[in-house]
Structures are given as C-alpha cells and as structure tokens.
Design an enzyme around this catalytic site. Structure first.
Site, short mmCIF file in Angstrom:
data_model
loop_
_atom_site.label_atom_id
_atom_site.label_comp_id
_atom_site.label_asym_id
_atom_site.label_seq_id
_atom_site.Cartn_x
_atom_site.Cartn_y
_atom_site.Cartn_z
N HIS A 427 0.89 -1.06 0.00
CA HIS A 427 -0.08 -0.02 -0.14
C HIS A 427 0.60 1.22 0.10
O HIS A 427 2.12 1.11 0.25
CB HIS A 427 -1.05 -0.01 1.20
CG HIS A 427 -0.20 0.25 2.40
ND1 HIS A 427 0.13 1.14 3.24
CD2 HIS A 427 0.09 -0.97 3.52
CE1 HIS A 427 0.62 1.12 4.51
NE2 HIS A 427 0.49 -0.15 4.53
N CYS A 446 2.74 -4.97 7.05
CA CYS A 446 2.28 -4.78 5.70
C CYS A 446 3.51 -3.98 4.99
O CYS A 446 4.50 -3.58 5.47
CB CYS A 446 1.00 -3.71 5.37
SG CYS A 446 -0.50 -4.89 5.86
#
Length: 535
Positions: A427, A446
């Site tokens: 992301h 992440c």
C-alpha cells in the site's frame, strides 16, 4: 523389467550379474532369487511408495542388475555432487552405497542394497528439488507452502526415462538465480580454501584523502574482494572511493564512498559468512519452486524493494518499508496471487493495533486519534462522547476502528490486495520520509511502497492503454473503489540476504530479522557443512 525377466536373467547369467556387484555366484539361483525378493520386500516395507513400486514390478531389481549400470552410475554421480548443492551429504552417502554393493555376499545382501539405493534416490530428490528443512518448523513467520515432490511420481518418472543422468540433474531448481548462487558457492569455497580476503580493516571512519595503515588495509581488502585493481596507492584516492561505492551498492548501503562503521562492518565479514548466506539462499530458492509466474511481483524483505518481474526481467521497482523487527510485526514470507487494488481505501485497523495501541490512548484522552471512527457490531458509526473507554480491555472492546479515505489515511491513496490469512498487502503511505532511510523496517507488517501510483500504472498497463488516466479518474472520485486485475499475478514475499542480479553480480544484505542465522543453524543440524573444496 518384470519378475519373469529377472528369473530368466538370473537362471541364464546370474553369476555375471552378482559378481558385478561383488557377490559370488549362487549355487541355487531360484532359491537365492526368493531370498532377493524377500529382502527387497522387507527393506521396502517401511516406505509405502517404495513398497508399491517394487510390488508392481514383481520385485525385479531396478538399481542392481547388470542392465542398470548406467542408472546406478548416474545415481552415484549426483549423490557425490550433493555437497555442491549445499545438501547434507550424510543423508545420501555414495561411499556407503558403493560399500553396500561391493560388500554384498548373497542376493539377500543385494536386495538390501537395492532398497538402500532407492532410499537415497528419494531422499536426494526430495532435498535437491524442494529443500532440506521444513521452514515453518524453524520460524513461524515463514508461511511458505512447499511443493514437495510426490515419491510415487518420482519413481514412475525415473523408471520411464531413457536418460537417468539427465533426469537426476533436472531435479535441482531450474531458475537462473539458483545456477548463479551455485557458481557463487563454488567461488567462495575456492576463496576460503586459499585463505579468504585477508586481514580485516580497523574499525573507524575512513574518508577520501586520508592515508595510513587503515587505508592500506581497506585498499587490500577491496583488491582481494575484486572491487579494486592491484594498486600500491597508500591514500584514499578516487579509485578507492569508487571501489567503496561499488561495494556499498552491492550491499544495500548508501553509496557515499565513505567507509564508515557500517560499511567497514560489512567489509570485514569473512567469506565464510557470505557462504552461509549463499547456502541459505539456495535452500530458500528450493522452497520457492520453479513455477513463479512469467509475470509476478517480488518483494525482498531484506533489501526493502518491491519489483515487477516479466520473463525474468525487472520491469519496475520501488523502495519499500517492511515490518519492524518485533515479534508481532515482522513481515511474513509467503506467496499468493494479487487480484485487485483499492483506490481511496478505508483503513480497517487490525484488532491487535486497535486494542494494544489506540485503546490505551483513548482511555487517557477520549478524543485521541479523532480521525478514526468507532464502528459497532451492526456497522454503525458511534459517537465517542457516548463511550466510557475505561470500561473496556483488550478482551472486551466491542468496536472496530476505521479511517475513512483521505490523503492522510494510513494506507495512503491505494492498496494492492492478495487476500491472505495474515492480513498482509502492499500500500501507499503518507509517511514518505521513511523511504530515505537505509534500513526501512517500520511498519506493522504490511509493505509500504515508495512509488505506489507508478506501481499501479505498471499493473494496469496490462489492461488499459491509458493506465495513468484510468487511475486518476478513480482517484478523483474520493470514494473507495475496487479495481480488479484482469490478469491476476503471483506475489512472492521472500527474504534473501544473498541474491544475484541478471548479470550474475552478487548482492548481499543484512539479516534484519535474524532469520537466515536460524535457518543455517537448522541446516547444520541436518548435516549441511561449509565443506572444503574437493581437489
């Protein structure tokens, strides 16, 4: 060869077959033939695949007949070469197998040697094709599913081949990366046998223009490592600065040409340490298998980059931020398939972050992190004014936390999804300054991308002639929008401290989570050794 063929061969020329393995000719071929079959059946009983294989062929010999000489030689050859692949030689010792062949004094002995050869074949085939150890048993953060070869399939394939030597060689990974790592292993072993890179460089900071014993030690080390041509210069000149910069680039260090403490630490690592990294990388390459996708995303945790690979070539790369080196935040290793991206994403705060980080802050100040919405079990946004946060603990906190789409959203303006049980994805992020750091381990697990829009364009180029325009239109709505990838592509999150570039040049990285050290310890326990070069 069926059992009736074995009987015919034994009755007609059993002396030649058995004498070839070291046993005397039997006085009663039929009686010894029964002994051979019984020995094979008994020895094979401990392995279902081997037992079924011999049962289907009437217990005819596969490795020990005269006709199997080429097959036997091919097996002994690859077993002898097993240490070249960084495999535990003691698991499939060709000398022990030869001794079993030569020491046979009856067909019963040969039957046991027959199954010993099959055991070694399957052990070697398993290890060289898919790895020696079970990674998840060593480190829980390695979630990779290993495609282990089916023993029955291996047996059927080697029985069907007309070229056993070629078949046995084909079991090792076929990737160019594995071949390059294998060459580097051989090079390092030769180097170690010759004494390595010589004396270490004294710790401290060395800069262009300096001179003295430490600079000479640095010069000599750069020459020994192949970064500098032979030189008698005693000063930190332009050539030495260029050599240091090249070393820094190959080791993930900012290429400022100054030999600071971090650079000298990496320079002083011995060749044996690099060899351990290569051996672990070869094992990891075996875990990854051959089918990676002609087009795929590759994230190497240790070098803080994400790449798109097409037909073996890097067509896009960007810096990345990975998980912190903390027990619950390290980025796991696994493979999955990227199916879609979300433009203007909502951040659904993971439960662990909500109750361990945000709840204590809201208990101290109910208005803390006011950009986060509280959502009840029915999906309704709840006013903070009506909540007594002191009533709740990590166990009974009944709300979800969400951050609506915005430029300040923790996920930035786009996320890339490959649904997985670990809740890991790629992301954007509003925290752009972190990408200037050399070591970029700051997330909760992440993977943040330095150039997420360009990454999106590269993915969308496969399905639209105007990827920038298409993406911009979705972004301009301000609404959360899912964009499916018409051609989903594999994502491989790997951890390599030794990796090559397409030109074969080695790249080394720090063991940021200590995973390679744990894996090498497990490999050593399995019998892998830093073996000397064989003459």
């Amino acid at each position: 060869m069926r059992f009736v063929d074995l009987r015919r061969g034994l009755m007609a020329g059993v002396a030649a077959v058995v004498l070839g393995l070291g046993a005397p000719a039997p006085a009663n071929a039929a009686m010894d033939l029964t002994a051979f079959r019984q020995a094979v059946a008994e020895a094979a009983a401990k392995d279902d695949a081997i037992a079924a294989f011999y049962r289907q062929r009437g217990y005819a010999p596969f490795w020990t007949s005269a006709e199997a000489a080429d097959r036997r030689a091919a097996l002994l050859s690859v077993l002898a070469q097993a240490p070249d692949h960084g495999l535990p030689a003691s698991r499939y010792d060709p000398e022990a197998l030869i001794a079993a062949f030569r020491g046979a004094r009856s067909l019963r002995d040969i039957g046991r040697a027959e199954v010993a050869a099959m055991d070694m074949f399957l052990a070697y085939a398993h290890d060289v094709s898919s790895g020696v150890i079970e990674p998840g048993r060593v480190l829980s953060d390695i979630k990779r599913e290993i495609a282990r070869p089916d023993p029955a399939t291996l047996l059927a394939r080697i029985a069907a081949t007309d070229d056993p030597a070629a078949f046995l060689r084909s079991l090792a990974p076929r990737s160019p990366e594995y071949a390059r790592l294998l060459r580097e292993k051989m090079r390092l072993e030769r180097l170690i046998a010759e004494g390595g890179w010589g004396p270490e460089v004294p710790r401290g900071t060395l800069r262009p223009g300096q001179s003295g014993a430490a600079v000479i030690a640095l010069r000599n080390r750069m020459i020994a490592m192949g970064y500098l041509s032979r030189s008698a210069a005693a000063t930190y000149d332009a050539a030495l600065q260029t050599a240091v910069q090249a070393f820094q680039l190959d080791h993930g260090i900012a290429p400022d040409g100054v030999a600071g403490a971090g650079t000298i630490d990496e320079i002083n690592l011995p060749a044996e340490a690099r060899l351990r990294s290569v051996l672990v990388a070869m094992e990891r390459e075996r875990w990854l298998g051959n089918d990676r996708g002609d087009r795929h995303v590759l994230v190497n945790i240790t070098d803080f980059h994400a790449r798109i690979i097409e037909e073996g070539e890097v067509v896009f790369q960007t810096r990345s931020v990975v998980g912190k080196n903390q027990s619950d935040q390290r980025t796991p290793e696994f493979s999955d398939v990227m199916e879609h991206m979300v433009v203007n994403p909502t951040w659904n705060v993971p439960r662990s972050i909500a109750v361990n980080e945000y709840l204590p802050r809201m208990q101290a100040n109910p208005n803390a992190h006011g950009y986060l919405q509280l959502v009840d079990g029915s999906g309704r946004v709840v006013s903070r004014g009506a909540i007594d946060f002191a009533r709740y603990t990590a166990r009974n906190f009944p709300f979800d936390l969400k951050q609506p789409p915005s430029r300040g959203n923790a996920l930035g303006l786009v996320k890339f999804m490959f649904p997985n049980p670990y809740n890991i994805y790629l992301h954007d992020t509003p925290s752009k300054s972190l990408f200037d750091r050399e070591v970029r381990a700051f997330s909760h697990g992440c993977i943040r991308l330095g150039d997420p829009f360009d990454f999106a364009y590269a993915l969308l180029a496969a399905q639209t002639d105007d990827p920038k325009g298409f993406f911009a239109a979705k972004l301009a709505t301000g609404r959360e929008t899912r964009v499916d990838l018409e051609q989903p592509l594999p994502v491989h999150i790997i951890y390599r401290t030794a990796v090559t570039d397409p030109r074969g040049r080695m790249q080394y990285r720090r063991d940021v989570y200590g995973r390679d050290a744990a894996i090498f310890e497990a490999l050593e326990a399995a019998g892998v050794a830093l073996a000397p070069v064989r003459g």
